[in-house]
Design a protein around this motif. Structure first.
Motif, PDB file in Angstrom:
ATOM      1  N   SER A  79       0.546  -0.591   0.080  1.00  0.00           N
ATOM      2  CA  SER A  79      -0.117  -0.421  -0.162  1.00  0.00           C
ATOM      3  C   SER A  79       1.193   1.328   0.420  1.00  0.00           C
ATOM      4  CB  SER A  79      -0.816   0.082   1.543  1.00  0.00           C
ATOM      5  OG  SER A  79      -0.165   0.100   2.628  1.00  0.00           O
ATOM      6  N   ILE A  80       0.445   2.454  -0.710  1.00  0.00           N
ATOM      7  CA  ILE A  80       0.787   3.818   0.048  1.00  0.00           C
ATOM      8  C   ILE A  80       0.125   4.755   0.589  1.00  0.00           C
ATOM      9  CG2 ILE A  80      -0.347   4.285  -2.701  1.00  0.00           C
ATOM     10  CD1 ILE A  80       2.786   5.821  -2.967  1.00  0.00           C
ATOM     11  N   ARG A  81       0.661   5.007   1.123  1.00  0.00           N
ATOM     12  CA  ARG A  81       0.227   6.589   2.334  1.00  0.00           C
ATOM     13  C   ARG A  81       1.566   7.355   2.477  1.00  0.00           C
ATOM     14  NH1 ARG A  81       1.973   8.047   7.264  1.00  0.00           N
ATOM     15  NH2 ARG A  81       3.092   5.448   7.788  1.00  0.00           N
ATOM     16  N   TYR A  82       1.321   8.747   1.872  1.00  0.00           N
ATOM     17  CA  TYR A  82       2.163   9.835   1.796  1.00  0.00           C
ATOM     18  C   TYR A  82       2.723  10.298   3.002  1.00  0.00           C
ATOM     19  CZ  TYR A  82       1.384   9.437  -3.175  1.00  0.00           C
ATOM     20  OH  TYR A  82       0.858   9.241  -4.663  1.00  0.00           O
ATOM     21  N   HIS A  83       3.895  10.684   2.504  1.00  0.00           N
ATOM     22  CA  HIS A  83       4.106  11.587   4.500  1.00  0.00           C
ATOM     23  C   HIS A  83       4.033  13.059   4.044  1.00  0.00           C
ATOM     24  CE1 HIS A  83       5.742  11.490   8.616  1.00  0.00           C
ATOM     25  NE2 HIS A  83       6.915  12.399   7.564  1.00  0.00           N
ATOM     26  N   ARG A  84       4.636  12.862   3.150  1.00  0.00           N
ATOM     27  CA  ARG A  84       5.390  14.686   2.216  1.00  0.00           C
ATOM     28  C   ARG A  84       4.633  14.912   1.281  1.00  0.00           C
ATOM     29  NH1 ARG A  84       9.423  18.764   4.937  1.00  0.00           N
ATOM     30  NH2 ARG A  84       9.021  17.781   6.821  1.00  0.00           N
ATOM     31  N   ALA A  85       4.222  15.607   0.651  1.00  0.00           N
ATOM     32  CA  ALA A  85       4.073  16.217  -0.246  1.00  0.00           C
ATOM     33  C   ALA A  85       3.984  17.692  -0.445  1.00  0.00           C
ATOM     34  CB  ALA A  85       2.989  15.212  -1.277  1.00  0.00           C
ATOM     35  N   ARG A  86       5.127  17.834  -0.358  1.00  0.00           N
ATOM     36  CA  ARG A  86       4.899  19.900   0.240  1.00  0.00           C
ATOM     37  C   ARG A  86       6.533  20.183  -0.379  1.00  0.00           C
ATOM     38  NH1 ARG A  86       5.708  20.938   6.017  1.00  0.00           N
ATOM     39  NH2 ARG A  86       4.669  19.503   5.495  1.00  0.00           N
ATOM     40  N   VAL A  89       9.758  19.112  -1.929  1.00  0.00           N
ATOM     41  CA  VAL A  89      10.272  16.896  -1.032  1.00  0.00           C
ATOM     42  C   VAL A  89       8.543  16.058  -1.325  1.00  0.00           C
ATOM     43  CG1 VAL A  89       9.812  16.064   1.237  1.00  0.00           C
ATOM     44  CG2 VAL A  89      10.700  18.595   0.413  1.00  0.00           C
ATOM     45  N   LEU A  90       8.754  15.574  -1.735  1.00  0.00           N
ATOM     46  CA  LEU A  90       8.201  13.758  -1.729  1.00  0.00           C
ATOM     47  C   LEU A  90       8.242  13.144  -0.709  1.00  0.00           C
ATOM     48  CD1 LEU A  90       5.103  13.059  -2.913  1.00  0.00           C
ATOM     49  CD2 LEU A  90       6.866  12.573  -4.992  1.00  0.00           C
ATOM     50  N   ALA A  91       7.892  13.246   0.130  1.00  0.00           N
ATOM     51  CA  ALA A  91       8.196  11.168   1.184  1.00  0.00           C
ATOM     52  C   ALA A  91       6.642  10.152   1.044  1.00  0.00           C
ATOM     53  CB  ALA A  91       8.522  11.532   2.388  1.00  0.00           C
ATOM     54  N   PHE A  92       6.597   9.183   0.830  1.00  0.00           N
ATOM     55  CA  PHE A  92       5.918   7.772   1.140  1.00  0.00           C
ATOM     56  C   PHE A  92       6.671   6.384   1.481  1.00  0.00           C
ATOM     57  CE2 PHE A  92       6.871   8.283  -3.454  1.00  0.00           C
ATOM     58  CZ  PHE A  92       7.628   6.728  -3.405  1.00  0.00           C
ATOM     59  N   VAL A  93       5.521   5.961   1.916  1.00  0.00           N
ATOM     60  CA  VAL A  93       5.892   4.615   3.088  1.00  0.00           C
ATOM     61  C   VAL A  93       4.758   3.949   2.032  1.00  0.00           C
ATOM     62  CG1 VAL A  93       5.572   3.221   4.795  1.00  0.00           C
ATOM     63  CG2 VAL A  93       5.730   5.937   5.161  1.00  0.00           C
ATOM     64  N   ARG A  94       5.655   2.490   1.561  1.00  0.00           N
ATOM     65  CA  ARG A  94       5.200   1.659   1.544  1.00  0.00           C
ATOM     66  C   ARG A  94       4.966   0.510   2.669  1.00  0.00           C
ATOM     67  NH1 ARG A  94       5.326   0.377  -4.144  1.00  0.00           N
ATOM     68  NH2 ARG A  94       3.125  -0.809  -3.929  1.00  0.00           N
ATOM     69  N   GLU A  95       3.798  -0.708   2.063  1.00  0.00           N
ATOM     70  CA  GLU A  95       3.792  -1.130   3.317  1.00  0.00           C
ATOM     71  C   GLU A  95       2.956  -2.708   2.730  1.00  0.00           C
ATOM     72  OE1 GLU A  95       1.890  -2.057   7.682  1.00  0.00           O
ATOM     73  OE2 GLU A  95       1.759   0.162   7.065  1.00  0.00           O
ATOM     74  N   ARG A  96       4.054  -3.937   3.087  1.00  0.00           N
ATOM     75  CA  ARG A  96       3.274  -5.091   2.815  1.00  0.00           C
ATOM     76  C   ARG A  96       3.930  -5.924   4.272  1.00  0.00           C
ATOM     77  NH1 ARG A  96       0.976  -7.602  -0.995  1.00  0.00           N
ATOM     78  NH2 ARG A  96       1.601  -9.813  -1.414  1.00  0.00           N
ATOM     79  N   GLY A  98       3.314  -6.254   7.127  1.00  0.00           N
ATOM     80  CA  GLY A  98       4.012  -5.358   8.237  1.00  0.00           C
ATOM     81  C   GLY A  98       6.159  -4.205   7.427  1.00  0.00           C
ATOM     82  N   GLN A  99       5.922  -5.473   6.861  1.00  0.00           N
ATOM     83  CA  GLN A  99       7.206  -4.251   6.159  1.00  0.00           C
ATOM     84  C   GLN A  99       6.962  -3.011   6.015  1.00  0.00           C
ATOM     85  OE1 GLN A  99       9.233  -5.860   2.020  1.00  0.00           O
ATOM     86  NE2 GLN A  99      10.718  -6.181   3.475  1.00  0.00           N
ATOM     87  N   ARG A 100       7.879  -2.358   5.671  1.00  0.00           N
ATOM     88  CA  ARG A 100       7.624  -0.438   5.296  1.00  0.00           C
ATOM     89  C   ARG A 100       8.685  -0.347   5.547  1.00  0.00           C
ATOM     90  NH1 ARG A 100       4.356   1.358  11.157  1.00  0.00           N
ATOM     91  NH2 ARG A 100       2.469   0.530  11.065  1.00  0.00           N
ATOM     92  N   VAL A 101       8.465   0.594   4.452  1.00  0.00           N
ATOM     93  CA  VAL A 101       9.478   1.145   2.976  1.00  0.00           C
ATOM     94  C   VAL A 101       9.233   2.658   3.201  1.00  0.00           C
ATOM     95  CG1 VAL A 101      10.975   0.653   1.270  1.00  0.00           C
ATOM     96  CG2 VAL A 101      10.495  -1.095   2.181  1.00  0.00           C
ATOM     97  N   LEU A 102      10.223   3.352   3.887  1.00  0.00           N
ATOM     98  CA  LEU A 102       9.980   5.243   3.482  1.00  0.00           C
ATOM     99  C   LEU A 102      10.596   4.942   2.028  1.00  0.00           C
ATOM    100  CD1 LEU A 102       9.258   7.896   4.111  1.00  0.00           C
ATOM    101  CD2 LEU A 102      11.714   8.036   5.004  1.00  0.00           C
ATOM    102  N   LEU A 116       9.120  10.866  11.689  1.00  0.00           N
ATOM    103  CA  LEU A 116       8.433   9.679  11.934  1.00  0.00           C
ATOM    104  C   LEU A 116       8.100   8.897  12.790  1.00  0.00           C
ATOM    105  CD1 LEU A 116      10.527   7.548   8.672  1.00  0.00           C
ATOM    106  CD2 LEU A 116       8.731   8.772   8.415  1.00  0.00           C
ATOM    107  N   ASP A 117       6.937   8.343  13.155  1.00  0.00           N
ATOM    108  CA  ASP A 117       7.176   7.393  14.500  1.00  0.00           C
ATOM    109  C   ASP A 117       7.808   6.669  14.765  1.00  0.00           C
ATOM    110  OD1 ASP A 117       5.335   9.926  15.507  1.00  0.00           O
ATOM    111  OD2 ASP A 117       3.601   9.554  14.490  1.00  0.00           O
ATOM    112  N   TRP A 118       8.986   6.539  13.864  1.00  0.00           N
ATOM    113  CA  TRP A 118       9.069   5.376  13.909  1.00  0.00           C
ATOM    114  C   TRP A 118      10.878   5.078  14.733  1.00  0.00           C
ATOM    115  CZ3 TRP A 118      10.645   4.058   7.769  1.00  0.00           C
ATOM    116  CH2 TRP A 118       9.835   3.419   7.616  1.00  0.00           C
TER     117      TRP A 118
END
Length: 155
Positions: A79-86, A89-96, A98-102, A116-118
């Motif tokens: 899945s994709i969740r945008y962290h910042r798009a301003r 800067v573009l940052a998004f998290v891909r998750e599947r 339990g694996q999360r990649v920024l 990040l809350d990591w």
């Protein structure tokens, strides 16, 4: 292109490729981009592939991105969740599973900080381990820099 223009173009291409390979869907690379070929409209179209004269830095970058995509399920089907798009800067998290990649890129001329809350993350390019301080992970992005980070459970 001048050497300065070519260097800027190479940096931008690397940032764009990071987004492309981390984004959902199949990455498509235009013929010769991975080798540093230049080209434009007719009559400056791209010539034949420069076998043996490729830009080794770019080839290595594209190969590295392809390997990361192959080995990380989150980059292929997550899945994709945008962290910042301003701004730049573009940052998004891909998750599947339990694996999360920024995936984060800063196409600007000034450094940026992402929060990040990591608890911890590993920079997939350098192997550097990043640990949270005060419960939040601070990720520094230099000018014209991109990072691919894997969330770590420890920290």
């Amino acid at each position: 292109l001048s050497e300065e223009q070519r260097a800027l173009g190479r940096r931008r291409l690397k940032l764009g490729a990071l987004v492309l390979f981390a984004f959902p869907g199949a990455p498509t690379v235009y013929y010769g981009d991975e080798a540093g070929m230049e080209g434009f409209e007719d009559p400056f179209n791209r010539q034949t592939f420069p076998w043996g004269e490729e830009d080794r830095e770019l080839l290595d970058w594209f190969r590295w991105l392809g390997r990361r995509r192959k080995e990380l399920p989150a980059l292929r089907r997550g899945s994709i969740r945008y962290h910042r798009a301003r701004g730049r800067v573009l940052a998004f998290v891909r998750e599947r599973e339990g694996q999360r990649v920024l995936a984060a890129v800063n196409a600007g001329e000034e450094g940026q900080t992402l929060t990040l809350d990591w608890r911890a993350a590993r920079d997939l390019r350098t192997g550097e381990m990043l640990a949270a301080r005060g419960g939040r992970l601070q990720v520094e992005l230099g000018p014209m820099e991109g990072r691919l980070l894997l969330r770590e459970e420890r920290g």
